[in-house]
Design a protein around this motif. Structure first.
Motif, PDB file in Angstrom:
ATOM      1  N   UNK A 158       0.840  -1.217   0.000  1.00  0.00           N
ATOM      2  CA  UNK A 158       0.000   0.000   0.000  1.00  0.00           C
ATOM      3  C   UNK A 158       0.868   1.257   0.000  1.00  0.00           C
ATOM      4  N   UNK A 159       1.906   1.242   0.829  1.00  0.00           N
ATOM      5  CA  UNK A 159       2.822   2.400   0.897  1.00  0.00           C
ATOM      6  C   UNK A 159       3.580   2.559  -0.414  1.00  0.00           C
ATOM      7  N   UNK A 160       4.049   1.431  -0.971  1.00  0.00           N
ATOM      8  CA  UNK A 160       4.806   1.476  -2.221  1.00  0.00           C
ATOM      9  C   UNK A 160       3.940   2.019  -3.369  1.00  0.00           C
ATOM     10  N   UNK A 161       2.696   1.571  -3.447  1.00  0.00           N
ATOM     11  CA  UNK A 161       1.785   2.050  -4.497  1.00  0.00           C
ATOM     12  C   UNK A 161       1.552   3.553  -4.351  1.00  0.00           C
ATOM     13  N   UNK A 162       1.340   3.994  -3.097  1.00  0.00           N
ATOM     14  CA  UNK A 162       1.128   5.429  -2.850  1.00  0.00           C
ATOM     15  C   UNK A 162       2.343   6.238  -3.276  1.00  0.00           C
ATOM     16  N   UNK A 163       3.543   5.735  -2.932  1.00  0.00           N
ATOM     17  CA  UNK A 163       4.783   6.429  -3.316  1.00  0.00           C
ATOM     18  C   UNK A 163       4.966   6.439  -4.835  1.00  0.00           C
ATOM     19  N   UNK A 164       4.602   5.322  -5.479  1.00  0.00           N
ATOM     20  CA  UNK A 164       4.804   5.181  -6.925  1.00  0.00           C
ATOM     21  C   UNK A 164       3.966   6.164  -7.726  1.00  0.00           C
TER      22      UNK A 164
END
Length: 360
Positions: free
Chosen positions: A280-286
């Motif tokens: 979830x964090x990685x998708x938000x950052x991406x």
């Protein structure tokens, strides 16, 4: 041929790494063809070059038989016994048949063989050098264009930048220095063929390794790359040292490091985002530079439901869907983006449906 010729071969062995014995064996093999061409194609011969003096001798090879049918390749037992009484049927008799004028032919043939072997050795050296540099970056000078393919001078050899590996719209001027990524090195009869790329994600990775010491030293790691060459790229980075900011290291002081890479890629936009093991964090950052309010992930389906503020929706999706597309490629997740208003509308519709069902 003489002692000076043998010495020249020894010098070649030191300079080019071609063993003298390999050269002499190749010359002997070539001289057999030259002898047959000039003195009789059906004759079976062996050629010997003295390893010290360089003297060349030709020996006819004839099989001992009871009844001679072809005197060029066969010899009777009676005649063989005149040479050596120990010969038997089936043995091979060797007699020297070196022609007087064979020295000139031998010298000419030897020169051709040596020149050919030197070329082959040099090609092998170049092949070995560049095959070990596959997936590496090289700098070269644009020399010419043929059939839209660009030929780049690497110093010892040329590399080919095919149309399929060129950045759309990028121009390559003769004399211009450019960096490319070695995709493949093939061995061909004309020497090594080196295929390079300007579009490969590996080029982006190598450029950052050159510009960011922390990546080169292994402190910062590039975890993933998504690239649409010539337009926009995203890279995800993480730090092995909690005191080092991975994104900041790649951006550099006043953005100098990332700008150097952008300049090399003729203005390609690059988003550097922080990698996270939490999907979830990685998708938000991406989805950067867009701000994300919420991410819900379905790990089984590999789908991420993303909610963004209304005014960030177009930024999150990007022009022609590019930002969302690159984020999906970077993370490996399918990303479904909705604005706050769209989510509220869906919730209202769901509530209305539920209310209707309950009243019914």
């Amino acid at each position: 041929m003489n002692q000076d010729f043998i010495q020249a071969l020894r010098d070649l062995e030191r300079e080019k790494g071609i063993p003298v014995e390999v050269l002499l064996e190749a010359i002997e093999a070539a001289l057999i063809s030259a002898y047959k061409k000039n003195f009789g194609s059906a004759v079976n011969v062996r050629i010997h070059i003295d390893r010290d003096s360089g003297e060349v001798k030709v020996f006819s090879r004839r099989e001992v038989v009871e009844q001679v049918e072809d005197p060029r390749t066969q010899i009777s037992l009676e005649e063989a016994h005149r040479e050596n009484p120990n010969y038997e049927i089936g043995d091979v008799v060797e007699l020297e048949v070196t022609p007087k004028e064979f020295g000139r032919i031998a010298a000419q043939t030897a020169k051709q063989v040596v020149v050919q072997r030197i070329r082959e050795a040099e090609r092998d050296v170049i092949y070995e050098e560049y095959v070990n540099r596959e997936e590496d970056i090289v700098t070269g000078i644009v020399r010419r264009q043929e059939m839209r393919n660009v030929f780049i001078d690497l110093g010892k050899t040329e590399a080919v930048l095919p149309v399929s590996e060129q950045i759309p719209g990028e121009e390559y001027k003769v004399g211009e220095r450019i960096k490319t990524y070695i995709v493949e090195v093939k061995r061909t009869t004309k020497g090594p063929q080196i295929l390079v790329s300007r579009t490969h994600p590996g080029l982006l990775k190598r450029l950052f390794e050159l510009e960011v010491p922390e990546i080169h030293d292994g402190i910062v790691e590039i975890k993933a790359i998504a690239r649409e060459a010539g337009s926009r790229s995203k890279i995800a980075v993480s730090s092995r040292n909690e005191n080092v900011d991975a994104v900041g290291a790649c951006v550099g002081p006043k953005g100098m490091r990332v700008q150097t890479v952008v300049n090399e890629l003729k203005g390609e936009k690059i988003d550097i985002v922080k990698w996270s093991k939490d999907p979830a964090t990685f998708v938000a950052n991406a989805l950067s530079p867009a701000k994300v309010l919420e991410v819900k992930v379905d790990e089984e389906a590999q789908v991420a439901q993303v909610v963004v503020p209304d005014y960030q929706l177009s930024l999150a999706i990007g022009k022609e869907g590019q930002n969302a597309r690159l984020a999906a490629k970077l993370t490996g997740w399918k990303i479904d983006i909705k604005s706050e208003s769209q989510v509220k509308e869906l919730q209202t519709e769901e509530t209305s449906v539920e209310g209707g069902l309950n009243s019914g």
